[in-house]
Design a protein around this motif. Structure first.
Motif, mmCIF file in Angstrom:
data_model
loop_
_atom_site.group_PDB
_atom_site.id
_atom_site.type_symbol
_atom_site.label_atom_id
_atom_site.label_comp_id
_atom_site.label_asym_id
_atom_site.label_seq_id
_atom_site.Cartn_x
_atom_site.Cartn_y
_atom_site.Cartn_z
ATOM 1 N N SER A 84 53.387 36.874 33.964
ATOM 2 C CA SER A 84 54.197 36.994 35.170
ATOM 3 C C SER A 84 55.670 36.805 34.912
ATOM 4 O O SER A 84 56.481 37.332 35.654
ATOM 5 C CB SER A 84 53.733 36.077 36.293
ATOM 6 O OG SER A 84 52.997 35.027 35.804
ATOM 7 N N ILE A 85 56.055 36.108 33.858
ATOM 8 C CA ILE A 85 57.494 35.981 33.596
ATOM 9 C C ILE A 85 58.045 37.337 33.198
ATOM 10 O O ILE A 85 59.095 37.749 33.680
ATOM 11 C CB ILE A 85 57.788 34.922 32.496
ATOM 12 C CG1 ILE A 85 57.631 33.530 33.109
ATOM 13 C CG2 ILE A 85 59.197 35.086 31.960
ATOM 14 C CD1 ILE A 85 57.998 32.410 32.179
ATOM 15 N N SER A 86 57.330 38.052 32.326
ATOM 16 C CA SER A 86 57.852 39.367 31.944
ATOM 17 C C SER A 86 57.812 40.315 33.133
ATOM 18 O O SER A 86 58.701 41.139 33.300
ATOM 19 C CB SER A 86 57.080 39.928 30.754
ATOM 20 O OG SER A 86 55.721 40.013 31.066
ATOM 21 N N ALA A 136 58.132 39.394 36.298
ATOM 22 C CA ALA A 136 59.218 38.982 37.198
ATOM 23 C C ALA A 136 60.550 39.477 36.655
ATOM 24 O O ALA A 136 61.403 39.942 37.409
ATOM 25 C CB ALA A 136 59.229 37.467 37.357
#
Lengths: 395, 75
Positions: free
Chosen positions: B12-14, B16
């Motif tokens: 999810s960081i990538s 986001a």
């Protein structure tokens, strides 16, 4: 997670996520960094800048979205139907069923017209792809696919081939031969390969390139001759259900709509997602460009069809009625763009006035869901495909 | 349990980050006013409405689907 693999020298709030946990004490460029083990893992994988976390990114995302809405809202000085109040009302339409094409033994899922304005191709759940002559109802070619649920079919601009695909995750191009004895299916050539069902396909301006969209959330541009992937388009977060190519005068873009309720506009050359519209409340089943190429319409399971203008970058009309509760599965514009034909799951086709936003009439006839409506290339007729195993030509 | 969270977080960081980049790009777009866009849509309709066979029907003899032709097959 139980970390037994390292000795925790300190315990305290993590510099990155703030939660109190055993900390790994390392030094990056002579600066002490005290992260908990999972933030350490994340940093190692992602190359995060110091202080950047999922939470900060999400916040930035929300604030950017809000700003985008504000910017779009600033230009909303008037509604389309208000501007269109002075336009003449469209007279009563005398559109009736002129032909009923029977031959499929199961739901007809897709159809496409040939540029010669009389032939059309249809594909069905029974695995068959049939090329019809719309004037005489003659079936010119019938091909069996190795899979049921052929959900997408398209006629090549030259009229010499058709493309089709479905649950086999592939889109194949079949050259049509003039010799009726020849088995067309034997010459089938696989062009597109996805990792989930093919929901839509179309040729670009020539027979040489094919655009496909799939349940795997990606769309792709392929070279027909070599089968090579020329460009892939990523951005949807769920199945893509439909795609449409911009009318040729306006350039190399196409629009896709999917189960993530978003309609995205893409640049074919760069693979970039140029614009995105998230207004629907449910899956978008179909997208279609306005004939001028400056706008597009979408049909959705939320029982509405919406009209988006690309240059104003916003939704400019919603076609809905309290009495319409079934999802819309397909849309197409009339030649001038004044009429919008939408096929619904309640077996009807509604005709909407695009400018005024009102419903002009309803077309009854099908005995099951309407899966696809398409206007003929010269605008004289509309063909609808349905789950009642037939296609109807209206004029 | 934290393992699961960690795995979702890296993905999810990538995601986001990509979303933030995409939104920044969309924010730079040159938009026109709805009044102008609506006027252009109306102008297009107006220019082409006379050629639209479904709104201004052409005589039945010119519309191949409306012609009364009888197709009989000998069984």
């Amino acid at each position: 997670m139980c970390d037994q693999t390292f000795v925790a020298a300190t315990f305290g709030p993590c510099d990155s996520c703030g939660t109190a946990s055993p900390l790994m004490n390392i030094y990056i460029k002579n600066e002490p960094i005290n992260y908990c083990s999972f933030c350490m893992e994340v940093m190692a994988c992602q190359g995060l800048q110091k202080g950047e976390t999922l939470a900060t990114l999400k916040k930035e995302c929300e604030s950017l979205k809000k700003k985008l809405e504000e910017d779009r809202g600033k230009l909303n000085d008037v509604e389309l139907h208000q501007v269109a109040e002075k336009v003449e009302v469209v007279g009563a339409l005398s559109i009736k069923t002129r032909r009923v094409l029977k031959g499929h033994t199961n739901k007809v899922l897709c159809m496409d017209w040939c540029k010669d304005k009389r032939r059309l191709v249809s594909s069905s759940q029974d695995g068959k792809v049939i090329v019809w002559d719309g004037f005489t109802l003659n079936k010119e070619h019938g091909m069996s696919m190795p899979t049921t649920w052929v959900m997408a079919c398209a006629y090549a601009p030259s009229g010499c081939a058709v493309a089709c695909g479905g649950l086999d995750n592939k889109c194949s191009v079949i050259p049509l031969s003039l010799d009726s004895n020849e088995n067309c299916a034997a010459k089938k050539k696989t062009v597109a390969m996805h990792t989930n069902y093919i929901s839509g396909c179309t040729f670009t301006n020539s027979d040489m390139q094919l655009l496909s969209c799939s349940g795997d959330g990606t769309s792709a541009l392929w070279d027909v001759e070599s089968g090579q992937l020329l460009q892939s388009f990523h951005g949807h977060t769920s199945d893509i259900l439909s795609l449409d190519l911009a009318p040729s005068e306006t350039g190399n873009t196409f629009v896709t709509g999917g189960c993530d309720k978003k309609a995205n506009v893409w640049d074919m050359r760069s693979g970039q997602n140029i614009q995105s519209f998230e207004c629907h409340e449910s899956d978008i089943n179909c997208v279609k460009y306005y004939p001028s190429g400056d706008a597009f319409a979408s049909a959705s399971d939320d029982a509405t069809c919406r009209f988006f203008d690309l240059r104003a970058d916003r939704e400019v009309a919603v076609f809905q009625k309290d009495s319409i509760v079934f999802g819309a599965s397909t849309v197409d514009f009339s030649l001038s763009g004044r009429l919008l034909f939408a096929g619904y799951n309640d077996y009807t086709i509604n005709v909407w006035d695009v400018l005024k936003g009102t419903r002009i009439s309803m077309m009854f006839g099908h005995e099951n869901r309407v899966s696809r409506v398409r206007l003929s290339p010269d605008g004289t007729a509309l063909c609808s495909a349905s789950w009642d195993n037939t296609l109807r030509i209206w004029a | 349990m934290k393992d699961g969270i960690a795995n979702n977080s890296t993905a999810s960081i990538s995601q986001a980050r990509k979303a933030v980049e995409q939104l920044k790009m969309e924010a730079c777009m040159d938009r026109i006013k709805v009044s102008k866009a609506a006027a252009d849509l109306m102008a297009y309709c107006d220019a082409h409405i006379r050629e639209d066979p479904l709104i201004m029907p052409v005589p039945a003899s010119e519309n191949p689907f409306r012609e009364k032709k009888f197709f009989c097959t000998i069984l």
